[in-house]
Design an enzyme around this catalytic site. Sequence first.
Site, PDB file in Angstrom:
ATOM      1  N   ASP A 117      24.421  -5.627 -58.754  1.00  0.00           N
ATOM      2  CA  ASP A 117      24.325  -5.489 -57.312  1.00  0.00           C
ATOM      3  C   ASP A 117      24.999  -4.176 -56.911  1.00  0.00           C
ATOM      4  OD1 ASP A 117      24.339  -8.097 -54.779  1.00  0.00           O
ATOM      5  OD2 ASP A 117      23.969  -5.949 -54.596  1.00  0.00           O
ATOM      6  N   GLU A 166      24.536 -10.485 -44.879  1.00  0.00           N
ATOM      7  CA  GLU A 166      25.638 -10.634 -45.821  1.00  0.00           C
ATOM      8  C   GLU A 166      26.926 -11.079 -45.127  1.00  0.00           C
ATOM      9  OE1 GLU A 166      23.851  -6.942 -48.433  1.00  0.00           O
ATOM     10  OE2 GLU A 166      25.643  -7.927 -49.160  1.00  0.00           O
TER      11      GLU A 166
HETATM   12  C1  GLC Z   1      23.102  -5.882 -51.338  1.00  0.00           C
HETATM   13  C2  GLC Z   1      22.768  -7.323 -51.673  1.00  0.00           C
HETATM   14  C3  GLC Z   1      21.609  -7.475 -52.619  1.00  0.00           C
HETATM   15  C4  GLC Z   1      20.643  -6.322 -52.439  1.00  0.00           C
HETATM   16  C5  GLC Z   1      21.356  -5.046 -52.855  1.00  0.00           C
HETATM   17  C6  GLC Z   1      20.480  -3.799 -52.636  1.00  0.00           C
HETATM   18  O1  GLC Z   1      24.478  -5.732 -51.187  1.00  0.00           O
HETATM   19  O2  GLC Z   1      23.826  -8.140 -52.152  1.00  0.00           O
HETATM   20  O3  GLC Z   1      20.996  -8.750 -52.323  1.00  0.00           O
HETATM   21  O4  GLC Z   1      19.492  -6.526 -53.235  1.00  0.00           O
HETATM   22  O5  GLC Z   1      22.594  -4.869 -52.183  1.00  0.00           O
HETATM   23  O6  GLC Z   1      20.276  -3.596 -51.262  1.00  0.00           O
END
Ligand code: GLC
Length: 603
Positions: free
Chosen positions: A296, A492
């Site tokens: 991530d 988030e």
């Molecule tokens: C974010 C998320 C993830 C996402 C990634 C790219 O923080 O946790 O779900 O795919 O970053 O945007």
Amino acid sequence: MKKIVALVLLLCCSVIAQQTAFETAQQKAAALLAQMTLPEKVGQMIQIERDVAEKNPEVITNYFIGSVLSGGGSAPRVGNQPQQWADMVAGFQRKALATRLKIPLLYGIDAVHGHNNVFGATIFPHNIGLGATRNPALVKEIGRITADEVYATGIRWTFSPCLCVSRDERWGRAYESFGETPELATMMSSIIEGYQGTNLSDKGSVLATAKHFLGDGGTIYGTGTKGKIDQGDTRGADAALKALHLPPFVAAVQKGVGSVMPSFSSWNGLKMHAHKNLIEGVLKTELKFTGFVISDWQAIDQIPVSSYTEKMAISINAGLDMIMVPFDYQNAIRALLDNVKSGAISMARIDDAVLRILTQKYLLGLFEQALPDTSNIAQIGSSQHRKIARQAVAESLVLLKNKDNLLPLPKNAKILVTGSHINDIGLQSGGWTKTWQGQAGAITPGTTILEGLRQVAPNANITALEYPEAKDLTPKKFDFALIAIGERPYAEGNGDNADLDLESRSEALVRNVCATTRCVVVLVTGRPVNISRILPLAHAVVAAWLPGTEGAGISDVFFGDNNFVGTLPMSWFKSVDQLPLNIGDSKYDPLFAYGFGLKYPSK
Ligand code: GLC
């Protein structure tokens, strides 16, 4: 009998064909790997952000970068039209093809409820609403349509679906979950087949990502960032936690998902991005996952050791194959090279990671067709696509209360339409729409709830007043009132919320309007919220979740053209003091149970 035999033969042939395709791709990848230098291998394991690549595209060539992503809302600098996306991706691809071995780039994006970063794309209900439909075939078709729209902009990878099993609606990502049970998330993993199609190399197929492995939706309130819940700690007996959170990933691997993203969260105190037993052990060895594991966003930075070099070694040795850096690519490359030089990361582990990545690139057909195929770009946001989104909205609605059978409304009624969410595409789409956090306003083409009411009931006498005054609320002035209220967009951790109350202004509106006019309250929220004070006041209450751009789907049901089919994907609490509250709890006393949903009486 003949039909069954034919079907079984067809299925066997399909499985054999997919296995053969995989073996062929893997052989090609192995042959390419054998030619690669260490810097070329390491470059394939690095993913940088669009902004870095746009500022200096030569980075892709000079550092053999294998992947670029758009973080939430990260659109091309020149503009957010589909063709501008395709042109940008083509430019990056040419930089990758200018390297010695001409290894094509893989561009990734969060297309999590349609191609949601792109202006004019079809925006579907967020997963919580799709879970309410209990319709895996529809969700698979939504995956197919989303893949078509993503593919048409030259992008071949979506960081979706979130197969999170959301156990506590105080989590800001509850709406990204299909619901609170592993069964529901497993059912909706059908979207992977929509994204990836029968062959990854087919036109319109994109790589899917099962995320966030493992237990992202099971964290304990108080263990997350800012003392809340997102990115917190999932605690309990391993077997019980696996029973809750693993089944959707088993289904995803069985469906051939090409990538998996670990969670920011921890599993009994150990960061998932450092969890070798679960990633290398369970995912790759036990489940035989043959795709690649992408980190991530800056997630390895959270591994609690002092040096970045050590963070990198721990995560790669835990089973990570590609690192979403996304900015300081030079430090990430240096850390990888230093770890190989010191022996902290073996060359065998590097080769395994690169082989996995290259195999997926071969399966995607990128070596044959690297540059965007925009022949279907006119399909982005097409009426055919929006029709399916409108059906999904209709099927996602959950009727919680319908006193005196207030709904369906007559199509010639005098209706007051009011509330903050009656006429706002941004509010009805929620987070991950045009921007990472989402925002209010006419942010992209679509049909608001109000516009949908007028479309479906042109003969109704509709008065729209976001906040009516006392003079507007005299008894008998209207036959009915429709009040659309809910949450403001978030994504988030920004959505972590301990009280889940509606805005006081919205509750006051319900009190004032429903005191004089029979009313239906439409809840535009990413999760169950506190309705204890308004439920007794309204004749009817409907959970509409975050419907996206096709608000007319609500009218299709409210005026009776369609019946309600939706049922709750999450238990609806009486009080937040009950949370977490899930079906199967020994003490289970919800306001409305998981699976609840009223329907119109059959005529
Ligand atoms: C974010 C998320 C993830 C996402 C990634 C790219 O923080 O946790 O779900 O795919 O970053 O945007």
